[in-house]
Design an enzyme around this catalytic site. Structure first.
Site, PDB file in Angstrom:
ATOM      1  N   LYS A 267      50.754  26.372  56.724  1.00  0.00           N
ATOM      2  CA  LYS A 267      51.483  25.279  56.060  1.00  0.00           C
ATOM      3  C   LYS A 267      50.760  23.959  56.309  1.00  0.00           C
ATOM      4  CE  LYS A 267      55.862  22.658  56.309  1.00  0.00           C
ATOM      5  NZ  LYS A 267      57.241  22.578  56.857  1.00  0.00           N
ATOM      6  N   ASP A 272      55.845  14.999  56.098  1.00  0.00           N
ATOM      7  CA  ASP A 272      57.102  15.501  55.545  1.00  0.00           C
ATOM      8  C   ASP A 272      58.202  14.454  55.709  1.00  0.00           C
ATOM      9  OD1 ASP A 272      59.231  16.938  54.629  1.00  0.00           O
ATOM     10  OD2 ASP A 272      59.310  18.354  56.315  1.00  0.00           O
ATOM     11  N   LYS A 279      64.599  12.554  55.251  1.00  0.00           N
ATOM     12  CA  LYS A 279      64.910  12.752  56.668  1.00  0.00           C
ATOM     13  C   LYS A 279      65.422  11.449  57.277  1.00  0.00           C
ATOM     14  CE  LYS A 279      61.578  16.395  57.842  1.00  0.00           C
ATOM     15  NZ  LYS A 279      62.594  17.390  58.242  1.00  0.00           N
ATOM     16  N   ASP A 349      63.833  19.019  51.383  1.00  0.00           N
ATOM     17  CA  ASP A 349      63.258  19.035  52.738  1.00  0.00           C
ATOM     18  C   ASP A 349      62.889  20.454  53.177  1.00  0.00           C
ATOM     19  OD1 ASP A 349      62.324  18.041  55.087  1.00  0.00           O
ATOM     20  OD2 ASP A 349      64.302  17.668  55.983  1.00  0.00           O
ATOM     21  N   GLU A 351      60.590  22.279  52.093  1.00  0.00           N
ATOM     22  CA  GLU A 351      59.407  22.281  51.230  1.00  0.00           C
ATOM     23  C   GLU A 351      58.318  23.252  51.706  1.00  0.00           C
ATOM     24  OE1 GLU A 351      59.772  20.321  53.708  1.00  0.00           O
ATOM     25  OE2 GLU A 351      57.828  20.511  54.681  1.00  0.00           O
ATOM     26  N   ARG A 353      58.411  26.366  52.709  1.00  0.00           N
ATOM     27  CA  ARG A 353      58.495  27.677  52.057  1.00  0.00           C
ATOM     28  C   ARG A 353      58.069  27.595  50.593  1.00  0.00           C
ATOM     29  NH1 ARG A 353      64.742  27.912  53.694  1.00  0.00           N
ATOM     30  NH2 ARG A 353      63.951  26.518  55.297  1.00  0.00           N
TER      31      ARG A 353
HETATM   32  N1  BES Z   1      58.935  20.504  58.776  1.00  0.00           N
HETATM   33  C1  BES Z   1      60.331  20.715  58.812  1.00  0.00           C
HETATM   34  C2  BES Z   1      60.771  21.545  60.011  1.00  0.00           C
HETATM   35  C3  BES Z   1      60.750  20.846  61.333  1.00  0.00           C
HETATM   36  C4  BES Z   1      61.671  19.875  61.635  1.00  0.00           C
HETATM   37  C5  BES Z   1      59.849  21.232  62.291  1.00  0.00           C
HETATM   38  C6  BES Z   1      61.668  19.258  62.860  1.00  0.00           C
HETATM   39  C7  BES Z   1      59.854  20.628  63.539  1.00  0.00           C
HETATM   40  C8  BES Z   1      60.750  19.645  63.827  1.00  0.00           C
HETATM   41  C9  BES Z   1      60.777  21.451  57.554  1.00  0.00           C
HETATM   42  O1  BES Z   1      60.095  21.132  56.404  1.00  0.00           O
HETATM   43  C10 BES Z   1      62.204  21.107  57.325  1.00  0.00           C
HETATM   44  O2  BES Z   1      62.467  19.964  57.058  1.00  0.00           O
HETATM   45  N2  BES Z   1      63.077  22.091  57.443  1.00  0.00           N
HETATM   46  C11 BES Z   1      64.477  21.869  57.265  1.00  0.00           C
HETATM   47  C12 BES Z   1      65.022  23.013  56.478  1.00  0.00           C
HETATM   48  C13 BES Z   1      66.435  22.812  56.018  1.00  0.00           C
HETATM   49  C14 BES Z   1      66.491  21.704  54.987  1.00  0.00           C
HETATM   50  C15 BES Z   1      66.950  24.096  55.436  1.00  0.00           C
HETATM   51  C16 BES Z   1      65.105  21.815  58.664  1.00  0.00           C
HETATM   52  O3  BES Z   1      64.695  22.558  59.544  1.00  0.00           O
HETATM   53  O4  BES Z   1      65.980  20.970  58.845  1.00  0.00           O
HETATM   54 ZN    ZN Z   2      58.222  20.458  56.642  1.00  0.00          ZN
HETATM   55 MN    MN Z   3      60.899  19.451  55.403  1.00  0.00          MN
END
Ligand code: BES
Ligand code: ZN
Ligand code: MN
Length: 498
Positions: A267, A272, A279, A349, A351, A353
């Site tokens: 990835k 992000d 966020k 968010d 993204e 996947r």
């Molecule tokens: N890159 C983030 C995951 C992440 C967040 C990794 C904080 C490490 C620390 C990912 O893109 C994300 O935002 N995932 C969301 C998914 C949700 C919207 C289903 C998450 O984990 O909140």
């Molecule tokens: Zn992310």
């Molecule tokens: Mn994200």
């Protein structure tokens, strides 16, 4: 860095610095006992006075020890005897390396490799030593102006071995570790670089630069128009809000003849923001590390190419920025992935996947022997496993075990996680084939299930590295993980391990 193995007794070894160990309750390690004898009891006296406690990782630097040729002796605590495993070995080695670093020594000889560490072989003791030292010596000060701290003065690492016959295995371990340090340091650099420097084009340039240095490596970079032609609308939906164009980076290392390749997909979200599902502000800077999956697979490629391993390895990196903007994807948008399956984007968010699914579909053309994607995919994974182990998901029991074993050997551990239809059902959508989120519960698992919809018929594993790829707080920085685990996996498959 220069490496050598030595069978000489610690006291007779001329060097800038020696590292020897003492356990708790006054039990001396092999070399500490020998030095104690040569110096007629200097170590024992310091144990008695309480200056040496043996507490794991505690260090005392001695100078001009009687009848010892080396200028300095670092006495490091090894903790409880009988509880000296790989983790303790690495912790003690790290503490000693930090002490040596500040001593301005140009070389040092570790005698900790003479200790019994569970059933760890000479090869792995050498590897863990050199990898740990490499990790300690890493600095990232590229972005600081003025005088930099720069690299350390250490130029040579010596490893004590019990007999001459161990020389080749110790040196192979040191060589492999050196390659792994190269890959892990690259992964750390890419992670640590700010997102206004390390964008998709920067990752692509890095991959192309590597291909110029390694004959068996080629890099191809697909632009957005080419991705559109391939039908990668899921990937492209993520980059719509960004100005920096997305890239699909494909690196092929051919060292293994006609074998099917191992394919690593990383990835590469270089920042992000969450997109329109923005966020919250606190710690958002850390989302520059959202390309650490990409960094780790590119780093592993650097390791394998540097070590000239006889294997075929392909790396695929979907690289993009996830930004809000007038043309950004909206919650509710439906996109068609390269596989033909449609996705309702309920949260922009989620993204990672969305870029990975098209990269996985694209990777089918390489007919992978095994395919592993690596991603800072979910916050839920951090809640589940914390910062010590990454999550390992797979549709192939044997592959999963192989990855877990590699992690254990490399001291870069993972933990198996479940998948299954009952979780996948959480992704139901009223309007598309499925949604890109499955609710808060089991968030790391439903994310894996989403990817699983694109890997039918492949021997596939997914590593969620959200908790292990970087450290927060005062020691904020990339860890280089899981380069050691992935390198171990590939080295093993190549038959390159003793
Ligand atoms: N890159 C983030 C995951 C992440 C967040 C990794 C904080 C490490 C620390 C990912 O893109 C994300 O935002 N995932 C969301 C998914 C949700 C919207 C289903 C998450 O984990 O909140
Ligand atoms: Zn992310
Ligand atoms: Mn994200």
């Amino acid at each position: 860095m220069e490496y050598l193995a030595t069978t000489s007794a610690a006291s007779g070894r001329s060097a800038d610095c020696l590292v020897v160990g003492v356990y708790e309750r006054g039990k001396t390690g092999t070399a500490a006992a020998e030095i104690d004898k040569a110096s007629s009891g200097q170590i024992r006296a310091l144990i008695k006075s309480g200056d040496i406690t043996g507490e794991l990782g505690s260090c005392l630097v001695l100078r001009d020890v009687k009848n010892v040729k080396a200028q300095r002796v670092v006495v490091v605590g090894l903790g409880k005897s009988g509880n000296f495993g790989v983790d303790q070995f690495r912790q003690a080695t790290a503490a000693a390396a930090n002490a040596v670093k500040s001593s301005k020594s140009k070389d040092f000889y570790s005698y900790l490799t003479l200790e019994d560490v569970d059933d760890v072989s000479v090869y792995y003791l050498a590897r863990h030593t050199v990898e740990t030292v490499g990790d300690c010596l890493y600095v990232f000060d590229e972005m600081k102006s003025g005088k930099r701290k720069g690299s350390s003065s250490i130029r040579k690492i010596g490893l004590a071995i019990k007999k001459r016959g161990h020389n080749d295995k110790a040196m192979l371990g040191a060589r492999h570790a050196d390659g792994i340090v190269t890959g892990a340091s690259l992964a750390k650099d890419l992670g640590n670089l700010p997102p206004n420097v390390c964008n998709p084009a920067y990752l692509a340039k890095t991959a192309q630069g590597m291909a110029r240095r390694h004959k068996k490596l080629t890099t191809r970079v697909l632009n957005e128009a080419e991705m559109k032609k391939l039908g990668m609308h899921s990937l492209l939906s993520v980059t719509r809000g960004a100005t920096a164009p997305a890239k699909l980076i494909v690196m092929q290392y051919r060292g293994g003849g006609k074998q099917k390749p191992v394919v690593l997909v990383g990835k590469g979200i270089t920042f992000d923001t969450g997109g329109i599902s923005l966020k919250p502000g606190p710690a958002m800077d850390e989302m520059k590390y959202d390309m650490c999956g990409a960094a780790s697979v590119i780093g592993t490629m650097a390791t394998i190419a540097t070590l000239d391993v006889p294997v075929n390895l392909t790396v695929v990196v979907p690289a993009a920025e996830n930004m809000p903007g007038g043309d950004a994807s909206r919650p509710g948008d439906i996109v068609k992935s390269m596989s033909g399956q449609t996705i309702e984007i309920l949260n922009t968010d989620a993204e990672g996947r969305l870029v990975l699914c098209d990269a996985l579909t694209y990777s089918r053309k390489f007919k992978p022997d095994a395919i592993i994607d690596v991603a800072t995919l979910t916050g839920a994974c951090v809640i589940a496993l914390g910062h010590h182990r990454c999550a390992v998901f797979s549709n192939d029991e044997a592959l999963s075990q192989e990855i877990l074993d590699a992690g254990k050997s490399a001291a870069d551990k993972g933990w198996p996680m479940p998948m299954g239809e009952e979780y996948a059902l959480q992704l139901r959508s009223n309007f598309a084939d499925f949604a890109n989120i499955g609710g808060r519960d089991g968030g790391a698992i439903t994310a894996a299930c989403f990817l699983g919809k694109f890997t039918d018929g492949l021997s596939w594993a997914h590593l969620d590295i959200a908790g292990v790829a970087w450290r927060t707080g005062a020691k904020k920085g990339g860890t280089g993980r899981p380069v050691p685990m992935l390198s171990e996996f590939v080295l093993k498959r190549a038959g390159a391990l003793p």
